[in-house]
Design a protein around this motif. Structure first.
Motif, PDB file in Angstrom:
ATOM      1  N   THR A  78      -2.240  15.325  -3.925  1.00 35.88           N
ATOM      2  CA  THR A  78      -1.721  14.601  -5.098  1.00 35.88           C
ATOM      3  C   THR A  78      -2.657  13.505  -5.601  1.00 35.88           C
ATOM      4  N   GLU A  79      -3.768  13.280  -4.903  1.00 37.16           N
ATOM      5  CA  GLU A  79      -4.730  12.276  -5.367  1.00 37.16           C
ATOM      6  C   GLU A  79      -5.308  12.673  -6.719  1.00 37.16           C
ATOM      7  N   LYS A  85     -13.789  17.643  -5.024  1.00 36.15           N
ATOM      8  CA  LYS A  85     -13.705  16.548  -4.042  1.00 36.15           C
ATOM      9  C   LYS A  85     -12.574  16.791  -3.045  1.00 36.15           C
ATOM     10  N   LYS A  86     -11.466  17.343  -3.510  1.00 32.14           N
ATOM     11  CA  LYS A  86     -10.355  17.649  -2.598  1.00 32.14           C
ATOM     12  C   LYS A  86     -10.792  18.682  -1.555  1.00 32.14           C
ATOM     13  N   GLN A  89     -13.082  17.133   0.979  1.00 30.68           N
ATOM     14  CA  GLN A  89     -12.344  16.305   1.939  1.00 30.68           C
ATOM     15  C   GLN A  89     -11.578  17.172   2.928  1.00 30.68           C
ATOM     16  N   MET A  90     -11.050  18.314   2.455  1.00 27.80           N
ATOM     17  CA  MET A  90     -10.349  19.228   3.359  1.00 27.80           C
ATOM     18  C   MET A  90     -11.323  19.790   4.395  1.00 27.80           C
ATOM     19  N   LEU A  91     -12.545  20.109   3.954  1.00 27.61           N
ATOM     20  CA  LEU A  91     -13.530  20.702   4.854  1.00 27.61           C
ATOM     21  C   LEU A  91     -14.160  19.686   5.791  1.00 27.61           C
ATOM     22  N   PHE A  92     -14.452  18.504   5.267  1.00 30.73           N
ATOM     23  CA  PHE A  92     -15.246  17.552   6.048  1.00 30.73           C
ATOM     24  C   PHE A  92     -14.538  16.218   6.288  1.00 30.73           C
ATOM     25  N   GLY A  93     -13.252  16.139   5.946  1.00 26.62           N
ATOM     26  CA  GLY A  93     -12.537  14.876   6.054  1.00 26.62           C
ATOM     27  C   GLY A  93     -12.074  14.546   7.454  1.00 26.62           C
ATOM     28  N   LYS A  94     -11.111  13.643   7.536  1.00 23.60           N
ATOM     29  CA  LYS A  94     -10.662  13.098   8.815  1.00 23.60           C
ATOM     30  C   LYS A  94      -9.829  14.075   9.629  1.00 23.60           C
ATOM     31  N   VAL A  95      -9.125  14.992   8.963  1.00 28.05           N
ATOM     32  CA  VAL A  95      -8.236  15.883   9.701  1.00 28.05           C
ATOM     33  C   VAL A  95      -9.071  16.922  10.427  1.00 28.05           C
ATOM     34  N   GLU A 193     -21.032  26.481  -2.479  1.00 27.15           N
ATOM     35  CA  GLU A 193     -20.089  25.443  -2.838  1.00 27.15           C
ATOM     36  C   GLU A 193     -20.288  25.094  -4.304  1.00 27.15           C
ATOM     37  N   PRO A 194     -19.222  24.632  -4.981  1.00 26.14           N
ATOM     38  CA  PRO A 194     -19.392  24.196  -6.358  1.00 26.14           C
ATOM     39  C   PRO A 194     -20.379  23.041  -6.431  1.00 26.14           C
TER      40      PRO A 194
END
Length: 197
Positions: A78-79, A85-86, A89-95, A193-194
């Protein structure tokens, strides 16, 4: 909610948090109820009153853990940022499920996912899948998801992937490949990647 109910919920939350922390670091079998009670600052009787058994507690902890992960993704989805960018973040983020969870707890999670009508499957069907489809629609609108790929094809692909994950024997192989599989889903076998803005 009255004061008694609020205190009860606070204690239950403390038990779930303490249990999750201990199960993630030490596994399931090595953690006695007494250690959970000490970490949560409650009595063992309180834990049994709320959860009846270690098995029930474990299932509630698993649901609590899955809900935490889903909340992180819901926030990301929802950001007000671009699709590109989403995805990054899904690929390389904190989770990073593979790195922050004990193997024994992970195995229980994967076994739970294979049971008929489980919470994870229900959450996936009712909340995760619609959110992912909305994210892919954002990608279409931004020109980063091919317009000729139908929603039906994407749903079929997602369902195929979800069904494959239900095989208990695959957990040790799949978890280390989480990032690769996510990249494969979004960028195809070419791995492109885009372009960044």
């Amino acid at each position: 909610m009255d004061g008694f109910e609020r205190r009860k919920q606070q204690k239950k939350q403390a038990i779930l948090q303490a249990s999750l922390s201990l199960f993630q670091t030490q596994g399931i079998k090595k953690v006695p109820i007494a250690e959970i009670a000490k970490a949560a600052n409650v009595s063992q009787v309180t834990i049994y009153n709320y959860f009846e058994s270690k098995e029930n507690l474990l299932e509630e902890v698993l649901i609590y853990y899955v809900d935490q992960i889903w909340q992180d993704y819901q926030y990301l989805f929802t950001e007000d940022i671009s699709f590109d960018k989403k995805i990054k973040q899904m690929l390389f983020g904190k989770v990073d499920i593979a790195n922050d969870i004990n193997g024994e707890f992970l195995q229980f999670l994967m076994q739970y996912y294979t049971t008929e009508g489980n919470y994870i499957e229900k959450l996936y069907r009712e909340e995760v899948l619609p959110a992912v489809m909305q994210l892919l629609q954002q990608g279409r609108e931004e020109g980063l998801v091919h317009e000729q790929i139908s929603d039906q094809a994407m749903l079929f692909y997602l369902q195929m992937f979800a069904e494959y994950l239900k095989r208990e024997d695959l957990a040790p192989q799949i978890i280390p490949m989480t990032e690769d599989l996510t990249r494969l889903f979004f960028y195809g076998i070419a791995g492109e990647e885009p372009a960044s803005e």
